[in-house]
Each structure stands twice: as structure tokens, then as C-alpha cells.
Enzyme design. Structure first.
Site, short mmCIF file in Angstrom:
data_model
loop_
_atom_site.label_atom_id
_atom_site.label_comp_id
_atom_site.label_asym_id
_atom_site.label_seq_id
_atom_site.Cartn_x
_atom_site.Cartn_y
_atom_site.Cartn_z
N GLY A 25 -2.35 -11.54 28.93
CA GLY A 25 -3.38 -10.52 28.82
C GLY A 25 -4.72 -11.06 28.43
N CYS A 26 -4.90 -12.35 28.43
CA CYS A 26 -6.13 -12.94 27.91
C CYS A 26 -6.78 -13.80 28.98
CB CYS A 26 -5.83 -13.79 26.68
SG CYS A 26 -7.29 -14.54 25.96
N GLY A 27 -8.00 -13.45 29.35
CA GLY A 27 -8.72 -14.24 30.32
C GLY A 27 -9.78 -15.13 29.72
N CYS A 49 -9.32 -16.74 26.44
CA CYS A 49 -8.79 -17.45 25.28
C CYS A 49 -9.40 -18.84 25.21
CB CYS A 49 -7.27 -17.57 25.37
SG CYS A 49 -6.42 -16.00 25.46
#
Length: 266
Positions: free
Chosen positions: A109-111, A113
């Protein structure tokens, strides 16, 4: 190990006052390490399919390479705890990678990080060149076709899909993954291998249109994004800046155009 995109597991279903066991297809989620010239750069949680495309697309959309020719080889090996993609970079691309000092551990869910400053969030992006207009009916045609191509979602119900549609609204290919960013990177990797002209078509997203999805599209040169869900304000601002037509809440009978409506025909 033999990793597959979906695995069969025993589950228990409670219904009408009873509980019974059955089998269900579950999306596989594994760590994928991207290693550039022997140096580990990032670990992504991803669906174990099209890993070489994921590595290639990620490398372009994250600004590590400028074109596919800057990657010499990609070797995929399976290990007990996941998959490793060994990527051999051209020296200029590797020097650029090292200068970024980005050692991160990615999540589905992290673009963003690992980005270490606010200035690094939005890189300088050239406006996407456009030479055709997308039509309301063409988007509707692609949405119908899109539903028929998401095979892993039909099995598991827990993955995102990203499609490339041509100017007639025909779905050319679809990539699926538990992470929407991964699915887009896989599609970008496919397009680099297939030498797709990104100006003559559009992407269809099964997810919302987040900033990261627009950024990856802009870097790649994709001029139109169609999402079945909503965009964010940051995504809209970037799409406007990048000359991308951003369509959200896309349905057969209603579509919302957030940016550059001059490239859209009702």
C-alpha cells in the site's frame, strides 16, 4: 520453491447458524527483492507472477533507468522466503541509483516508502505529448473488456488490475497484483518489452487514482488514466501538470473528467 499467483487453502464458512469447511483460492503474497549490480535496493510485497516485468517497470517508473536498454539482464531466482531479481544496470544508471541513497522496504500500500524529503516527492516531469482524443464510448468498451480479463481477481477477489487499452477501447493486456503500484509497474515492464507507443491508448485502473499511479504514468509517457474509483487532490494536480487526462469513477453510463477535458469527447 514453486511460487504461484494463487494457492488453495481450507477455510470455514459460517452461515445460517452453521459452520462448515471448504476450499478457497487465496492470492499469494511474497517478498520480492530487487538487487541492482549486486546491491539490494528495495523489497516489494508482490504477487509472484511477471516478476521480470515488475523489475523493469519499477526501474523506469522510479527513475532508475531512462530506457529499457539501460538494463542488460534480469535474473529471477526463488528462495525459501521469497524471490530475488538480480538486475544488471548500465554504469550511468547505476551511478544515478547510488546517488539517490534510497534503501527502502516496500509495502503493497505504499508508493513513497523511503523518500527522505518533501522535495523528492514530486520530481520534474515533462508534459506528456498528446495527439488523439479519448471518447466516452471507447472508455465504456474498455471497462466491459476489462472485467473479462481479470482472471486472478475472479479466482481470489483480492488483487488489483491494470490494463492497457488501445485507441478503439480494446484491452491489449492486463497485469494483476496485490499492490496497485506493482500491477502498473508490471504493465509498464510489458510495454517496454513490446515497444508500446504510450501515446496511442490509455490505462485502466481497478483502484483509485493515487498520486503514485499518476506519477508512474507521467514518467512513462501515458497520456490518459481511467480509474474505476476516485482520484486524490495530489493526483489531480500532478495529472494537470503532466498533461494527462484523468478520468475517475468510470462507468459505462457516467464518467468524471478531472483534468484536460479538451482531450475528451463525450
Amino acid at each position: 520453491m514453486n511460487y504461484t499467483p494463487a494457492q488453495n487453502r481450507t477455510v470455514w464458512v459460517a452461515q445460517a447458524g452453521e459452520c462448515s469447511s471448504t476450499s478457497d483460492n487465496i492470492s499469494a503474497e511474497i517478498p520480492v527483492a530487487l538487487v541492482y549490480n549486486g546491491i539490494s535496493h528495495v523489497v516489494l510485497m508482490a504477487t509472484p507472477a511477471n516478476i521480470a516485468e515488475l523489475a523493469l517497470g519499477f526501474s523506469l517508473s522510479e527513475g532508475i533507468i531512462e530506457n529499457a536498454e539501460q538494463i542488460y539482464t534480469i535474473e529471477i531466482t526463488e528462495h525459501l522466503h521469497g524471490v530475488v531479481a538480480e538486475i544488471e544496470l548500465a554504469s550511468a544508471a547505476f551511478a544515478r541509483l547510488k546517488s539517490r541513497r534510497r534503501q527502502i522496504s516496500g509495502r503493497t500500500g505504499c508508493g513513497l516508502c523511503g523518500i527522505d524529503s518533501l522535495a523528492a516527492v514530486q520530481p520534474e516531469i515533462e508534459p506528456v505529448l498528446r495527439d488523439w482524443h479519448v471518447e466516452f464510448s471507447i472508455i465504456g468498451r474498455a471497462l466491459t473488456d476489462f472485467n473479462h480479463h481479470q482472471q486472478l481477481r475472479a479466482q481470489t477477489g483480492s488483487v488489483h488490475g491494470v490494463a492497457w487499452a488501445d485507441k478503439a477501447g480494446k484491452i491489449v493486456t492486463v497485469r494483476e497484483d496485490i499492490g496497485r503500484h506493482n500491477a502498473l509497474d508490471k504493465l509498464i515492464g510489458w510495454g517496454l518489452h513490446a515497444k508500446v507507443d504510450w501515446k496511442h491508448g490509455f490505462v485502466v485502473l481497478s483502484s483509485r487514482a493515487s498520486f503514485e499511479m499518476v506519477m508512474k504514468s507521467a514518467i512513462t509517457g501515458i497520456g490518459c488514466i481511467v480509474a474505476v474509483s476516485a482520484p486524490t487532490t495530489y493526483a489531480i494536480d500532478l495529472a494537470h501538470k503532466a498533461n494527462i487526462t484523468l478520468v475517475g469513477f468510470a462507468r459505462h453510463n457516467r464518467q468524471v473528467i478531472y483534468t484536460h477535458p479538451q482531450f475528451f469527447h463525450p
